[in-house]
Design a protein around this motif. Sequence first.
Motif, PDB file in Angstrom:
ATOM      1  N   TYR A  68      67.269  10.874  96.419  1.00 57.07           N
ATOM      2  CA  TYR A  68      67.708  10.465  94.780  1.00 57.07           C
ATOM      3  C   TYR A  68      68.926  11.359  94.522  1.00 57.07           C
ATOM      4  CZ  TYR A  68      62.567   9.505  94.759  1.00 57.07           C
ATOM      5  OH  TYR A  68      61.323   8.764  95.044  1.00 57.07           O
ATOM      6  N   ARG A  69      69.593  10.455  93.577  1.00 61.92           N
ATOM      7  CA  ARG A  69      70.768  10.820  93.139  1.00 61.92           C
ATOM      8  C   ARG A  69      70.462  11.155  91.637  1.00 61.92           C
ATOM      9  NH1 ARG A  69      75.811  13.029  94.654  1.00 61.92           N
ATOM     10  NH2 ARG A  69      77.517  12.495  93.117  1.00 61.92           N
ATOM     11  N   ALA A 101      70.487  28.888  94.666  1.00 57.70           N
ATOM     12  CA  ALA A 101      69.419  29.678  95.175  1.00 57.70           C
ATOM     13  C   ALA A 101      67.988  28.739  95.408  1.00 57.70           C
ATOM     14  CB  ALA A 101      69.088  30.918  94.126  1.00 57.70           C
ATOM     15  N   ASP A 102      67.895  27.844  95.169  1.00 56.72           N
ATOM     16  CA  ASP A 102      66.648  27.094  95.300  1.00 56.72           C
ATOM     17  C   ASP A 102      66.797  25.707  95.614  1.00 56.72           C
ATOM     18  OD1 ASP A 102      63.984  26.076  95.478  1.00 56.72           O
ATOM     19  OD2 ASP A 102      63.593  26.547  93.036  1.00 56.72           O
ATOM     20  N   ASP A 103      67.098  25.671  97.094  1.00 57.48           N
ATOM     21  CA  ASP A 103      67.354  24.310  97.833  1.00 57.48           C
ATOM     22  C   ASP A 103      66.171  23.242  97.677  1.00 57.48           C
ATOM     23  OD1 ASP A 103      67.778  23.084 101.097  1.00 57.48           O
ATOM     24  OD2 ASP A 103      69.131  22.565  99.407  1.00 57.48           O
ATOM     25  N   THR A 104      65.133  23.795  97.526  1.00 56.35           N
ATOM     26  CA  THR A 104      64.013  22.846  97.747  1.00 56.35           C
ATOM     27  C   THR A 104      63.444  22.631  96.207  1.00 56.35           C
ATOM     28  OG1 THR A 104      62.357  24.671  98.126  1.00 56.35           O
ATOM     29  CG2 THR A 104      63.472  23.645  99.999  1.00 56.35           C
ATOM     30  N   LEU A 105      63.759  22.942  95.179  1.00 57.76           N
ATOM     31  CA  LEU A 105      63.541  22.829  93.762  1.00 57.76           C
ATOM     32  C   LEU A 105      61.944  23.456  93.489  1.00 57.76           C
ATOM     33  CD1 LEU A 105      64.769  19.377  92.787  1.00 57.76           C
ATOM     34  CD2 LEU A 105      66.103  21.460  92.679  1.00 57.76           C
ATOM     35  N   GLY A 106      61.769  24.393  94.351  1.00 58.87           N
ATOM     36  CA  GLY A 106      60.387  25.061  94.186  1.00 58.87           C
ATOM     37  C   GLY A 106      59.418  24.242  95.170  1.00 58.87           C
ATOM     38  N   ARG A 108      59.466  21.021  95.952  1.00 58.25           N
ATOM     39  CA  ARG A 108      59.282  19.929  95.383  1.00 58.25           C
ATOM     40  C   ARG A 108      59.914  18.738  96.091  1.00 58.25           C
ATOM     41  NH1 ARG A 108      58.442  23.205  91.589  1.00 58.25           N
ATOM     42  NH2 ARG A 108      56.446  23.040  90.329  1.00 58.25           N
ATOM     43  N   VAL A 109      61.113  19.222  96.840  1.00 61.53           N
ATOM     44  CA  VAL A 109      61.855  18.525  97.681  1.00 61.53           C
ATOM     45  C   VAL A 109      62.232  19.126  99.217  1.00 61.53           C
ATOM     46  CG1 VAL A 109      63.153  17.101  95.675  1.00 61.53           C
ATOM     47  CG2 VAL A 109      64.149  19.010  96.772  1.00 61.53           C
ATOM     48  N   ASP A 110      62.478  18.179 100.045  1.00 59.24           N
ATOM     49  CA  ASP A 110      62.879  19.166 101.162  1.00 59.24           C
ATOM     50  C   ASP A 110      64.081  19.478 101.373  1.00 59.24           C
ATOM     51  OD1 ASP A 110      60.552  18.087 103.096  1.00 59.24           O
ATOM     52  OD2 ASP A 110      61.124  15.991 102.271  1.00 59.24           O
ATOM     53  N   LEU A 142      73.262  15.694  91.583  1.00 56.39           N
ATOM     54  CA  LEU A 142      72.526  16.493  92.639  1.00 56.39           C
ATOM     55  C   LEU A 142      71.694  15.459  93.416  1.00 56.39           C
ATOM     56  CD1 LEU A 142      71.102  19.183  93.427  1.00 56.39           C
ATOM     57  CD2 LEU A 142      69.046  18.557  92.159  1.00 56.39           C
ATOM     58  N   ASN A 143      71.957  15.586  94.774  1.00 58.64           N
ATOM     59  CA  ASN A 143      71.176  14.696  95.873  1.00 58.64           C
ATOM     60  C   ASN A 143      70.103  15.620  96.109  1.00 58.64           C
ATOM     61  OD1 ASN A 143      72.965  12.407  95.987  1.00 58.64           O
ATOM     62  ND2 ASN A 143      74.134  13.828  97.398  1.00 58.64           N
ATOM     63  N   THR A 144      68.688  14.962  96.060  1.00 59.53           N
ATOM     64  CA  THR A 144      67.461  15.228  96.742  1.00 59.53           C
ATOM     65  C   THR A 144      66.882  14.511  97.766  1.00 59.53           C
ATOM     66  OG1 THR A 144      66.222  14.543  94.898  1.00 59.53           O
ATOM     67  CG2 THR A 144      66.953  16.550  94.384  1.00 59.53           C
ATOM     68  N   ARG A 145      66.119  15.155  98.761  1.00 57.99           N
ATOM     69  CA  ARG A 145      65.686  14.150  99.539  1.00 57.99           C
ATOM     70  C   ARG A 145      64.177  14.768 100.074  1.00 57.99           C
ATOM     71  NH1 ARG A 145      68.020  15.294 105.184  1.00 57.99           N
ATOM     72  NH2 ARG A 145      66.781  17.008 105.285  1.00 57.99           N
ATOM     73  N   VAL A 146      63.200  13.629 100.147  1.00 60.81           N
ATOM     74  CA  VAL A 146      62.008  13.762 100.027  1.00 60.81           C
ATOM     75  C   VAL A 146      61.457  13.083 101.291  1.00 60.81           C
ATOM     76  CG1 VAL A 146      59.780  13.380  98.988  1.00 60.81           C
ATOM     77  CG2 VAL A 146      61.581  14.022  97.525  1.00 60.81           C
ATOM     78  N   PHE A 147      60.659  13.707 102.246  1.00 57.77           N
ATOM     79  CA  PHE A 147      60.355  12.801 103.322  1.00 57.77           C
ATOM     80  C   PHE A 147      59.052  12.186 102.911  1.00 57.77           C
ATOM     81  CE2 PHE A 147      62.916  15.597 105.919  1.00 57.77           C
ATOM     82  CZ  PHE A 147      63.769  14.615 106.362  1.00 57.77           C
TER      83      PHE A 147
END
Length: 148
Positions: A68-69, A101-106, A108-110, A142-147
């Motif tokens: 997601y962008r 400081a939080d590359d996984t958003l708590g 919620r993302v990989d 921000l780009n986020t990746r979810v498997f």
Amino acid sequence: MDEIRNAIAALIESVQDAGQVHTFERYAKDRSDMQVFYKTGKQILGWHIRRVRTTERSDYPGRWARIYRWEMRGYLSLDDEAETELQFDNLVEEICAVFRADDTLGGRVDTCIIGNEAGLQVLESYPVMLAGILCHSAKLALNTRVFL
């Protein structure tokens, strides 16, 4: 997707004096109504979040990922005498640091590291008019990746 959007909002809100944070772009027909969405105290100070693109990938058989962008747009009333441009730049940097400081958003993302982009990107920063008020504005991505 709602969990990711809410996590992004929570990280922005965690920065002191970040202002109002909306999980979607707000609109109003009347200027005064629009000002309410972004007003913090006596000034405009706020953000909205928008998903602008989704890409689905499969790097190898049986493993799918959605990327997601997101774009976040922030505003701060411009006051040259108070040097608000410097204040706004510092606020943007504080927000970037919280995401770093939080590359996984708590959890919620990989990851928020996709290719050579890591964390928040500052795409643009310049003055704009918002509801009849001259403001600083910054667009962050921000780009986020979810498997899956």
